[in-house]
Design an enzyme around this catalytic site. Structure first.
Site, short mmCIF file in Angstrom:
data_model
loop_
_atom_site.label_atom_id
_atom_site.label_comp_id
_atom_site.label_asym_id
_atom_site.label_seq_id
_atom_site.Cartn_x
_atom_site.Cartn_y
_atom_site.Cartn_z
N ASN A 1 -5.75 7.31 35.93
CA ASN A 1 -5.09 6.04 36.22
C ASN A 1 -5.56 5.51 37.56
O ASN A 1 -6.40 6.11 38.21
CB ASN A 1 -3.56 6.20 36.18
N LYS B 1 16.06 7.30 35.81
CA LYS B 1 15.17 8.42 36.18
C LYS B 1 15.85 9.31 37.23
O LYS B 1 15.77 10.52 37.18
CB LYS B 1 13.86 7.84 36.74
O1 C5P Z 1 8.66 9.18 34.29
P1 C5P Z 1 7.65 8.67 35.23
O2 C5P Z 1 6.26 9.20 34.95
O3 C5P Z 1 7.64 7.20 35.44
O4 C5P Z 1 8.10 9.30 36.63
C1 C5P Z 1 7.38 9.08 37.78
C2 C5P Z 1 7.71 10.15 38.76
O5 C5P Z 1 7.60 11.43 38.12
C3 C5P Z 1 6.73 10.22 39.91
O6 C5P Z 1 7.45 10.70 41.03
C4 C5P Z 1 5.70 11.23 39.45
O7 C5P Z 1 5.05 11.86 40.53
C5 C5P Z 1 6.54 12.19 38.67
N1 C5P Z 1 5.88 12.83 37.51
C6 C5P Z 1 5.70 14.18 37.51
N2 C5P Z 1 5.14 14.79 36.42
C7 C5P Z 1 4.76 14.07 35.34
C8 C5P Z 1 4.94 12.68 35.32
C9 C5P Z 1 5.51 12.08 36.42
O8 C5P Z 1 6.02 14.84 38.50
N3 C5P Z 1 4.22 14.68 34.32
#
Ligand code: C5P
Length: 407
Positions: free
Chosen positions: A213, A341
């Site tokens: 990304n 979240k």
């Molecule tokens: O659910 P989402 O991906 O939007 O959440 C974002 C947050 O979760 C960020 O703090 C990101 O660093 C963390 N994250 C994580 N592991 C993942 C996906 C997101 O720690 N697999």
């Protein structure tokens, strides 16, 4: 709050090493950041570079000796200048100057001011590697360190005399980072361990292609820097990113979400604060190809599997003293999505960024962001420089840590 070189008075003492050319740039960079810089030169340094150059770069008269003969009058005497400065930097610092200072010799302007100053003192040595490793120099550095002086470098590389070894003056970025640390008065995170995930992850498709990304790692870098400046011990687990991590952090480099998860699992039990700023890829390819996929006219289907939710897992594992912070990148319904979240992942705080559009999060110095805790919204969403947002965030973290310590 932390402070930067702006509106600070810095004395840059320059001694005679070929690395002096880096000090011209250091002087310029400090000025660019708003510092008031005075330069003092040893007699030998003046044989390498004219004081006029430093005079032009600093905008101040250069101190060339006890009885300076500068084109402009030096506005303050050595004693009073050494009292009003915020920082005394010696860059490049020769073995001779270090030795004199360790012995308390005061036979020229610089050594006299070193005895008189109450400001933090930072040495950036540059010399022949044999001179540096000589027990006399090592002992002198130890004496000065025990007196509270700070040292940065020297680093290993090829020195001006053609020898390879530890003798090269630190690079400017590293010196400037150390200056920021020394100029920050707030050291409220001393003794705290902060663990940060940063950057994107890359999920391989075949040996040359991957899913990733647009995360630049800028936010992770700013988060690490501010915690270091406030005295914390910082570890960053970073995915592949062009953004250089701070020199003063422990850096762990990973490629995939699974690797990031494994590193965080190991490091999490020791940390006081965990900040998940990485843009972790949500899915990875189940079976990456062993060889490069050749182009065909057929559609290509990739079978993906969800990656571990690093933040969610740490939210489950945290003890009552640990603080777990998440970041959310949203395109719409910022507040509602972030609040959900925060609850679902058992977080102490979440920073929600709006992504998409101009100046919005990815790769930018700015973020359109809001800080939310279980108690409510800290600030209405607004376009804020990432550095400022990070300062606000750590002010809040300090508050949360105090609350948890009181339990
Ligand atoms: O659910 P989402 O991906 O939007 O959440 C974002 C947050 O979760 C960020 O703090 C990101 O660093 C963390 N994250 C994580 N592991 C993942 C996906 C997101 O720690 N697999």
């Amino acid at each position: 709050m932390s402070s930067k070189p702006e509106q600070k008075t810095i004395l840059l003492a320059v001694s005679s090493s070929i690395a002096i050319y880096k000090s011209c740039e250091l002087c310029r960079r400090l000025k660019e950041r708003g510092a008031n810089v005075y330069v003092a030169m040893t007699e030998n340094a003046q044989k390498l570079v004219s004081p006029i150059l430093f005079e032009s770069l600093s905008g101040n008269a250069v101190i060339t000796g006890m009885f300076s003969n500068s084109r402009q009058p030096v506005p303050i005497s050595h004693i009073s200048l050494s009292h009003v400065i915020d920082l005394f930097i010696i860059a490049p610092a020769t073995a001779n100057l270090i030795a004199k200072s360790a012995c308390g010799i005061a036979d020229d302007w610089i050594t006299t001011s070193l005895l008189a100053t109450t400001a933090p003192v930072l040495w950036a040595p540059a010399m022949n590697p044999q001179m540096y490793t000589n027990p006399a120099t090592q002992k002198n550095i130890q004496i000065l360190s025990e007196r509270g002086h700070h040292f940065i470098g020297p680093f290993i590389g090829t020195t001006a005399c053609g020898e390879v070894g530890q003798g090269r003056m630190a690079e400017l970025e590293i010196i400037l980072e150390k200056i920021d640390i020394l100029l920050t008065k707030n050291k409220n995170l001393t003794g705290k361990k902060v663990l940060i995930t940063s950057g994107p992850t890359q999920e391989p498709i075949d040996p040359v292609r991957y899913i990733s990304n647009r995360s630049s790692g800028k936010m992770g870098r700013e988060l690490a820097l501010e915690a270091i400046k406030r005295g914390a011990e910082v570890t960053v687990v970073s995915g592949p990113s062009v953004e250089k991590l701070p020199y003063h952090s422990n850096s762990v480099y990973v490629q995939t979400a699974q690797e990031m998860y494994e590193q965080v699992l190991k490091l999490f039990p020791e940390c006081d604060v965990f900040i998940a700023s990485a843009a972790v890829a949500d899915y990875s390819v189940i079976k990456p190809l062993e060889h490069k996929k050749k182009r065909t006219d057929e559609a290509l289907l990739l079978e993906l599997t969800p990656n571990p939710d690093i933040l969610g897992e740490m939210g489950k594992r945290k003890n009552e003293k640990q603080i777990v912070i998440g970041f959310a990148a949203e395109t719409n319904n910022l507040i509602e999505n972030a609040k959900e979240k925060l609850r679902n992942k058992n977080l102490d705080l979440i920073v929600v960024n709006k992504v998409g559009g101009e100046k919005c999060a990815f790769g930018s110095e700015f973020a359109y962001a809001t800080i939310i805790t279980p108690d409510g919204i800290e600030n209405e969403p607004s376009l804020t420089p990432k550095r400022e947002l990070v300062q606000k965030l750590y002010d809040k973290i300090e508050e949360l840590l105090k609350k948890k310590e009181a339990i």
